[in-house]
Write an enzyme that holds these catalytic residues in place. Structure first.
Site, short mmCIF file in Angstrom:
data_model
loop_
_atom_site.label_atom_id
_atom_site.label_comp_id
_atom_site.label_asym_id
_atom_site.label_seq_id
_atom_site.Cartn_x
_atom_site.Cartn_y
_atom_site.Cartn_z
N ARG A 112 2.62 -7.33 -18.59
CA ARG A 112 2.77 -7.09 -19.93
C ARG A 112 4.34 -7.10 -20.42
O ARG A 112 4.61 -6.77 -21.63
CB ARG A 112 2.45 -5.51 -20.06
CG ARG A 112 0.94 -5.17 -19.80
CD ARG A 112 -0.07 -6.10 -20.61
NE ARG A 112 -1.49 -6.01 -20.53
CZ ARG A 112 -2.47 -6.43 -21.01
NH1 ARG A 112 -2.30 -7.21 -22.06
NH2 ARG A 112 -3.69 -6.06 -20.82
N ASN A 151 0.19 4.56 -10.20
CA ASN A 151 0.95 4.68 -8.84
C ASN A 151 2.04 3.45 -9.34
O ASN A 151 1.87 2.47 -9.88
CB ASN A 151 0.33 4.50 -7.60
CG ASN A 151 -0.53 3.29 -7.58
OD1 ASN A 151 -0.05 2.18 -7.80
ND2 ASN A 151 -1.77 3.43 -7.44
N VAL A 152 3.02 3.28 -8.18
CA VAL A 152 4.10 2.28 -8.31
C VAL A 152 3.45 1.09 -8.11
O VAL A 152 4.00 0.09 -8.76
CB VAL A 152 5.32 2.67 -7.30
CG1 VAL A 152 6.49 1.39 -7.25
CG2 VAL A 152 5.85 4.02 -7.81
N SER A 197 0.80 -1.14 0.05
CA SER A 197 0.01 0.09 0.02
C SER A 197 0.98 1.34 -0.04
O SER A 197 0.63 2.52 -0.54
CB SER A 197 -0.84 0.01 1.22
OG SER A 197 -0.35 -0.03 2.55
N GLN A 215 -6.96 9.95 -23.88
CA GLN A 215 -6.37 9.31 -25.33
C GLN A 215 -6.84 10.22 -26.29
O GLN A 215 -8.02 11.00 -26.22
CB GLN A 215 -6.97 7.97 -25.54
CG GLN A 215 -6.53 7.38 -26.87
CD GLN A 215 -7.05 5.74 -26.98
OE1 GLN A 215 -7.62 5.44 -26.01
NE2 GLN A 215 -6.35 5.39 -27.73
N GLN A 230 -6.19 -2.90 -24.96
CA GLN A 230 -5.78 -3.79 -24.01
C GLN A 230 -5.14 -3.04 -22.77
O GLN A 230 -5.39 -3.52 -21.55
CB GLN A 230 -4.37 -4.40 -24.32
CG GLN A 230 -4.58 -5.44 -25.40
CD GLN A 230 -3.33 -5.93 -25.95
OE1 GLN A 230 -2.68 -7.03 -25.65
NE2 GLN A 230 -2.84 -5.23 -27.26
N LEU A 231 -4.52 -1.88 -22.98
CA LEU A 231 -4.11 -0.95 -21.80
C LEU A 231 -5.30 -0.40 -20.96
O LEU A 231 -5.02 -0.64 -19.62
CB LEU A 231 -3.53 0.19 -22.53
CG LEU A 231 -2.92 1.22 -21.64
CD1 LEU A 231 -1.71 0.71 -20.55
CD2 LEU A 231 -2.36 2.21 -22.42
N VAL A 232 -6.49 -0.04 -21.49
CA VAL A 232 -7.30 0.48 -20.50
C VAL A 232 -7.89 -0.53 -19.75
O VAL A 232 -8.92 -0.21 -18.94
CB VAL A 232 -8.33 1.28 -21.36
CG1 VAL A 232 -7.75 2.38 -22.03
CG2 VAL A 232 -9.05 0.33 -22.18
#
Length: 226
Positions: free
Chosen positions: A169, A158-159, A55, A87, A76-78
């Site tokens: 991916r 976020n990380v 977290s 976009q 694919q990304l979304v």
């Protein structure tokens, strides 16, 4: 394809370590952010990454600009829901002249397949332009534009989500175009937080491939944190 890191949380590893240390510190986050020495940051990050206290990774984020990718990639990304996207709109942007497209190497390397691809794309683009000239709104004419049509997109994650994204991916089993983009994003992110992203990427970088019978059989080299 062009991938650019537009912005990231300043000193992301310090920000993440500060958030984690605050849980157990008698002082406030602002003081921790200013005074925590580098060796303490590394110690805290080691605990975070080994204990799964992820977290804390959500307190740092990255924004990328990506140009020259296909609509097949962005569809694919979304699907990565814990992220923000903006976009280029095919509803409001009218494409005049040629429409830039992404052609897979499997097609580009085969003369017959490449010719068939080009003819189909040209027919779709010609029909798109004909609809625009006939007064059809761009938001309706765009129904003819192919998945291959190039697009531009801004991505913020976020990380924690970035590490999840890279795990899925960067894998050799991911579709080639989004895999290429993920590796480029990782190359840009890693220097900004070398400890956090040291073993980011496909799961085989950290251990055993989880794909079972679907494994590519060609694992990436193991990574180590120092």
């Amino acid at each position: 394809m062009h991938v650019e890191l537009l912005y990231h949380t300043p000193d992301p590893e310090r920000a993440i370590a500060t958030a984690a240390r605050l849980c157990y510190a008698p002082v406030g986050a602002a003081e921790l952010m200013e005074t925590m020495p580098p060796e303490r940051i590394k110690s805290v990050l080691t605990t975070i990454m080994s204990s799964g206290h992820f977290s804390t990774l959500e307190h740092a984020s990255y924004t990328f600009a990506v140009d020259g990718v296909s609509r097949a990639l962005t569809h694919q990304l979304v699907r990565h829901r814990i992220a923000s996207f903006n976009q280029q709109s095919q509803r409001y942007v009218k494409f005049t002249g040629d429409v830039a497209v992404v052609k897979p190497e499997s097609i580009a390397g085969d003369a017959e397949a490449s010719e068939a691809f080009d003819k189909a794309i040209q027919a779709a683009v010609d029909a798109y332009h004909a609809l625009l000239e006939a007064g059809v709104p761009a938001e309706d004419a765009r129904y003819l534009l192919p998945n291959a049509a190039e697009s531009k997109i801004v991505i913020t994650m976020n990380v924690r989500e970035l590490l999840h994204f890279f795990g899925l991916r960067c894998c050799n089993r991911a579709q080639w175009e989004i895999r290429d983009m993920a590796h480029r994003m990782l190359e840009l992110a890693r220097p900004t937080a070398p400890f956090i992203f040291a073993d980011a990427g496909a799961p085989c970088v950290r251990g055993t491939c989880p794909e079972g019978k679907m494994t590519c059989g060609n694992p990436y080299p193991k990574a180590t944190r120092e």
